[in-house]
Design a protein around this motif. Structure first.
Motif, PDB file in Angstrom:
ATOM      1  N   THR A 178       0.818  -1.223   0.078  1.00 49.17           N
ATOM      2  CA  THR A 178      -0.009   0.090  -0.064  1.00 49.17           C
ATOM      3  C   THR A 178       0.922   1.214  -0.081  1.00 49.17           C
ATOM      4  O   THR A 178       2.110   1.146   0.297  1.00 49.17           O
ATOM      5  N   ASP A 179       0.076   2.432  -0.432  1.00 49.36           N
ATOM      6  CA  ASP A 179       1.053   3.644  -0.321  1.00 49.36           C
ATOM      7  C   ASP A 179       0.636   4.335   0.769  1.00 49.36           C
ATOM      8  O   ASP A 179       0.490   5.701   1.017  1.00 49.36           O
ATOM      9  N   TRP A 180       0.514   3.759   2.068  1.00 51.91           N
ATOM     10  CA  TRP A 180       0.217   4.507   3.392  1.00 51.91           C
ATOM     11  C   TRP A 180       0.947   3.938   4.491  1.00 51.91           C
ATOM     12  O   TRP A 180       1.448   2.421   4.324  1.00 51.91           O
ATOM     13  N   ALA A 347      -9.989   8.055   2.378  1.00 57.90           N
ATOM     14  CA  ALA A 347      -9.634   6.944   1.720  1.00 57.90           C
ATOM     15  C   ALA A 347      -8.612   6.124   2.660  1.00 57.90           C
ATOM     16  O   ALA A 347      -8.114   6.765   3.885  1.00 57.90           O
ATOM     17  N   HIS A 348      -8.349   5.102   2.411  1.00 64.32           N
ATOM     18  CA  HIS A 348      -8.654   4.004   1.568  1.00 64.32           C
ATOM     19  C   HIS A 348      -9.412   2.821   2.156  1.00 64.32           C
ATOM     20  O   HIS A 348      -9.508   1.806   2.210  1.00 64.32           O
ATOM     21  N   TYR A 349      -9.851   3.294   3.483  1.00 63.61           N
ATOM     22  CA  TYR A 349     -10.604   2.357   4.428  1.00 63.61           C
ATOM     23  C   TYR A 349     -11.301   2.967   5.442  1.00 63.61           C
ATOM     24  O   TYR A 349     -11.522   4.531   5.359  1.00 63.61           O
ATOM     25  N   VAL A 372     -10.090  -2.560  -0.115  1.00 68.33           N
ATOM     26  CA  VAL A 372      -9.684  -3.439  -1.405  1.00 68.33           C
ATOM     27  C   VAL A 372      -8.954  -2.497  -2.307  1.00 68.33           C
ATOM     28  O   VAL A 372      -9.508  -1.933  -2.997  1.00 68.33           O
ATOM     29  N   TYR A 373      -7.696  -2.737  -2.268  1.00 71.48           N
ATOM     30  CA  TYR A 373      -6.479  -1.646  -2.803  1.00 71.48           C
ATOM     31  C   TYR A 373      -5.577  -2.414  -3.698  1.00 71.48           C
ATOM     32  O   TYR A 373      -4.960  -3.253  -3.138  1.00 71.48           O
ATOM     33  N   TRP A 374      -5.334  -1.938  -4.579  1.00 72.18           N
ATOM     34  CA  TRP A 374      -4.536  -2.676  -5.891  1.00 72.18           C
ATOM     35  C   TRP A 374      -4.780  -4.219  -6.169  1.00 72.18           C
ATOM     36  O   TRP A 374      -5.898  -4.439  -6.137  1.00 72.18           O
ATOM     37  N   ASN A 411     -10.159   0.524  -4.642  1.00 75.40           N
ATOM     38  CA  ASN A 411      -9.221   1.362  -5.287  1.00 75.40           C
ATOM     39  C   ASN A 411      -8.318   0.790  -6.292  1.00 75.40           C
ATOM     40  O   ASN A 411      -7.489   0.005  -5.910  1.00 75.40           O
ATOM     41  N   GLU A 412      -8.172   1.278  -7.547  1.00 71.77           N
ATOM     42  CA  GLU A 412      -7.037   0.923  -8.411  1.00 71.77           C
ATOM     43  C   GLU A 412      -6.860  -0.718  -8.553  1.00 71.77           C
ATOM     44  O   GLU A 412      -5.678  -1.096  -8.451  1.00 71.77           O
ATOM     45  N   THR A 413      -8.141  -1.454  -8.587  1.00 77.46           N
ATOM     46  CA  THR A 413      -7.899  -2.736  -8.782  1.00 77.46           C
ATOM     47  C   THR A 413      -7.848  -3.231 -10.299  1.00 77.46           C
ATOM     48  O   THR A 413      -8.520  -2.772 -11.185  1.00 77.46           O
ATOM     49  N   TRP A 473       1.921  13.613 -13.957  1.00 78.11           N
ATOM     50  CA  TRP A 473       2.893  13.377 -12.880  1.00 78.11           C
ATOM     51  C   TRP A 473       3.474  12.205 -13.293  1.00 78.11           C
ATOM     52  O   TRP A 473       4.467  11.889 -13.657  1.00 78.11           O
ATOM     53  N   TYR A 474       2.629  11.061 -13.235  1.00 75.70           N
ATOM     54  CA  TYR A 474       3.001   9.709 -13.669  1.00 75.70           C
ATOM     55  C   TYR A 474       3.081   9.541 -15.277  1.00 75.70           C
ATOM     56  O   TYR A 474       3.694   8.591 -15.801  1.00 75.70           O
ATOM     57  N   TRP A 475       2.290  10.256 -15.787  1.00 76.96           N
ATOM     58  CA  TRP A 475       2.347  10.166 -17.453  1.00 76.96           C
ATOM     59  C   TRP A 475       1.954  11.445 -17.903  1.00 76.96           C
ATOM     60  O   TRP A 475       1.376  12.335 -17.157  1.00 76.96           O
ATOM     61  N   THR A 498     -11.746  10.618  -8.938  1.00 76.55           N
ATOM     62  CA  THR A 498     -11.307  10.212  -7.181  1.00 76.55           C
ATOM     63  C   THR A 498      -9.898  10.435  -7.071  1.00 76.55           C
ATOM     64  O   THR A 498      -9.416  10.665  -6.030  1.00 76.55           O
ATOM     65  N   GLU A 499      -8.728  10.619  -8.111  1.00 71.49           N
ATOM     66  CA  GLU A 499      -7.404  10.947  -7.544  1.00 71.49           C
ATOM     67  C   GLU A 499      -7.023  11.879  -8.871  1.00 71.49           C
ATOM     68  O   GLU A 499      -7.245  11.228 -10.184  1.00 71.49           O
ATOM     69  N   PHE A 500      -6.228  12.760  -8.877  1.00 66.44           N
ATOM     70  CA  PHE A 500      -5.363  13.435  -9.890  1.00 66.44           C
ATOM     71  C   PHE A 500      -4.364  14.391  -8.777  1.00 66.44           C
ATOM     72  O   PHE A 500      -4.682  14.504  -7.498  1.00 66.44           O
ATOM     73  N   TRP A 563       7.680  10.767   3.150  1.00 70.67           N
ATOM     74  CA  TRP A 563       6.233  11.531   2.811  1.00 70.67           C
ATOM     75  C   TRP A 563       6.084  11.240   1.437  1.00 70.67           C
ATOM     76  O   TRP A 563       6.616  11.589   0.663  1.00 70.67           O
ATOM     77  N   ASN A 564       4.660  11.308   1.205  1.00 68.73           N
ATOM     78  CA  ASN A 564       4.086  11.375   0.008  1.00 68.73           C
ATOM     79  C   ASN A 564       3.702  12.951  -0.038  1.00 68.73           C
ATOM     80  O   ASN A 564       2.984  13.372   0.843  1.00 68.73           O
ATOM     81  N   ARG A 565       4.158  13.512  -0.941  1.00 67.48           N
ATOM     82  CA  ARG A 565       4.184  15.162  -0.936  1.00 67.48           C
ATOM     83  C   ARG A 565       2.954  15.742  -1.827  1.00 67.48           C
ATOM     84  O   ARG A 565       3.160  16.892  -2.336  1.00 67.48           O
ATOM     85  N   LYS A 566       1.933  14.803  -2.086  1.00 67.14           N
ATOM     86  CA  LYS A 566       1.002  15.359  -2.997  1.00 67.14           C
ATOM     87  C   LYS A 566      -0.178  16.098  -2.391  1.00 67.14           C
ATOM     88  O   LYS A 566      -1.112  16.542  -2.842  1.00 67.14           O
ATOM     89  N   GLY A 567       0.173  16.359  -1.022  1.00 73.50           N
ATOM     90  CA  GLY A 567      -0.598  17.177  -0.283  1.00 73.50           C
ATOM     91  C   GLY A 567      -0.748  18.702  -0.599  1.00 73.50           C
ATOM     92  O   GLY A 567       0.574  19.090  -1.213  1.00 73.50           O
TER      93      GLY A 567
END
Ligand code: GCU
Length: 594
Positions: A178-180, A347-349, A372-374, A411-413, A473-475, A498-500, A563-567
């Motif tokens: 997970t990313d948390w 998110a995500h729970y 239910v993530y990835w 999320n992102e399954t 960002w990713y593409w 739901t996300e960008f 830290w995920n800096r997308k805040g």
């Protein structure tokens, strides 16, 4: 009192409003990486032996100077409950494994009363013992669970021991990746509720599906005297009705509504509601609103709305840990309100029940989600059952929260037949538990040239077309070029992004093409808004994310440091430039949808 209670009591609804003894506070703890307090050296579980003794849950003290006991909770350090261990003890910051918790407390036990031990959340697998006896085990780090302790709770001193293990496994929910931050421990409140022999276990009091003129719901009793009169009272709405429960203790409610002020972000009206049966009664604060989809519109109380949202993790960045108090939760929702949000994606729970009650009060619509993530073990029946249990917990606990408008099943399954079956079953389960709210999931896009395509077959089974996309960002190159993309969306349903987003280190300034800078994130938001505004069915968004959050997957030594800096707000609470881009877009939308 006969303890012939046959049926398993549903999770007690609105426990905070009951007569409760809080067990929050300092608990002694023992770190046990080898589960030495649970297994003997042959790796046999002590609590599975005939005596059932031998583990740390005995909380044993040497009876004389000769006896060998290799642990002692009394001399062990303490952790605060609620609270994760990672943010409280530096050397446990990255610890994944078992920690034992022990709490001594005094209880008064009254004849004719029943006692329910309730945990609002323990991450991840909890084995619970009362006075050395095993009560049971629970899996799932974000769901509430309970054990009946009537007849086990003693008058006077008692001790509870909890084995909390946050080790990740492929077949669990969430799965291994997970990313948390995998915060471990007793992360939310612990209570013992005292209830009458027959009590009001559960109730739903909400408007009927797409029907603003009828309150529809149920009351579920638990106990020996199941067939009783139940009175529902909503004084301010001039509603008072009595219904009779059937032999299983269940009564259905269906009453006309004459004059009521409907809940909305602009008017977060909550009514005092009282449910009474026999010697039990419980009061709640409930809002009434309808939510439905009409073509590509989302209708709140029959009026088209735009969901001006933001995604939020259950983390207080200032604490570098799970939220511990109402103050933490209020801070996050206040930040969202300062951005002029009318909606949040939790998110995500499952988040803390208090968060949903605050959203009710503060007027924020909510997307609630199960982890239910990835990439989950789609073909493992135990994994599916675990996911379904968590979904059931998500819906039953918060069934009366007007703020919640969407149940999200994941999320992102990744697209596959076994996944479609798994997720399809979850979607039907959600609808069977509650037909008054929307059901959705965070889907993904794939691209062909300048086309971003949304044709995930799961979309067929959902009420919204909601997806994550990371153009810029990713593409898709740098932000200035992303407006060339057009979305090709298979379904004629409301579109909710739901996300960008993109990472920015607060205070790092450069030109708009320099990653990690506030200017890059600002440009990304401007261009995302321009790109997404081309989608005619766009009816909402929850950019990723309100505040920087901890993630073990973010290892850049300068810009991330775990830290995920997308805040849009930094870990010190500082608003980044992109915050104001989104706010002014939301100010415009507020006027447009007035
Ligand atoms: C994903 C995911 C988030 C994650 C985010 C990111 O889409 O859903 O949990 O944090 O992207 O990469 O930052």
């Amino acid at each position: 009192m006969k303890s012939s209670i046959a049926q398993q009591a549903p999770l007690i609804q609105n426990i905070q409003a009951r007569n409760v003894l809080s067990l929050n506070g300092r608990w002694n703890y023992i770190v046990d990486p080898y589960e030495n307090g649970y297994y003997d050296y042959r790796h046999e579980a002590f609590d599975a032996t005939t005596s059932g003794t031998g583990g740390f849950y005995d909380d044993k003290k040497p009876k004389d100077k000769g006896e060998l006991i290799e642990y002692d909770f009394d001399y062990s350090p303490t952790l605060n409950v609620p609270g994760d261990w990672n943010s409280q003890v530096e050397k446990l910051e990255m610890y994944e494994g078992t920690v034992w918790y022990r709490r001594k407390f005094n209880a008064a036990v009254k004849p004719g009363k029943r006692y329910i031990l309730y945990f609002a959340a323990v991450n991840y697998e909890a084995h619970v013992y009362l006075n050395g006896k095993k009560l049971g085990m629970h899996k799932g780090g974000f769901n509430s669970f309970q054990f009946e302790v009537t007849g086990k709770l003693k008058a006077g001193e008692n001790f509870i021991v909890v084995k909390a293990d946050n080790t990740r496994h492929q077949d669990e929910i969430p799965t291994i990746n997970t990313d948390w931050w995998n915060y471990g421990g007793i992360t939310r409140d612990v209570f013992i509720a005292e209830v009458p022999d027959t009590y009001i276990a559960d109730y739903k009091v909400q408007l009927a599906k797409n029907d603003a003129a009828h309150i529809e719901g149920y009351v579920q009793l638990n106990g020996n005297d199941l067939s009783q009169d139940v009175t529902l009272n909503i004084p301010e709405a001039g509603i008072k009705t009595t219904v009779k429960t059937d032999a299983t203790g269940r009564a259905v409610i269906n009453i006309p509504v004459r004059k009521i002020s409907y809940w909305s972000p602009e008017n977060p009206k909550l009514y005092s509601v009282n449910v009474a049966a026999g010697t039990d009664n419980v009061s709640d604060k409930i809002g009434f609103r309808t939510i439905q989809v009409k073509g590509t519109d989302i209708m709140l109380n029959g009026k088209s709305v735009f969901l001006r949202g933001i995604s939020i993790h259950d983390e207080n960045p200032l604490l570098k840990g799970r939220n511990r108090s109402t103050g933490d939760l209020k801070m996050l929702l206040t930040w969202a309100k300062e951005m002029n949000c009318n909606y949040v994606r939790l998110a995500h729970y499952q988040h803390n029940e208090e968060m949903l009650r605050l959203a009710d009060e503060m007027g924020l619509m909510v997307w609630a989600e199960v982890p239910v993530y990835w990439t989950i073990s789609w073909e493992n029946p135990a994994t599916y059952q675990n996911a379904e249990n968590q979904l059931t917990g998500l819906i039953t606990r918060d069934i009366n929260r007007a703020s919640i408008i969407v149940w999200s099943i994941g999320n992102e399954t990744p697209v596959s037949e076994p996944r479609l079956k798994f997720m399809g079953n979850l979607a039907s389960k959600a609808r069977s538990l509650d037909n008054t709210r929307l059901v959705a999931a965070a889907l993904e896009v794939h691209r062909k040239g300048n086309e971003a395509i949304v044709d995930d077959p799961l979309g067929e089974k959902l009420d919204l077309v909601s997806f994550n996309e990371y153009a810029g960002w990713y593409w898709g190159g740098d932000p200035s070029g992303i407006t060339k993309y057009n979305f090709n969306i298979k379904y004629n349903k409301p579109v909710v992004i739901t996300e960008f987003g993109g990472d920015a280190l607060s205070g790092y300034h450069a030109d708009a093409n320099t990653r990690w800078s506030e200017e890059y994130q600002e440009a990304l938001y401007k261009n995302q808004i321009a790109m997404l505004s081309k989608i005619t069915a766009l009816r909402g968004m929850t950019p990723w994310i309100l505040a920087d959050f901890r993630s073990p997957r973010r290892q850049h030594p300068v810009y991330q440091t775990f830290w995920n800096r997308k805040g849009l707000i930094s870990e010190t609470g500082k608003k980044k430039q992109a915050f104001f881009v989104l706010k002014s877009f939301y100010d415009e939308l507020e006027k447009k949808y007035k």
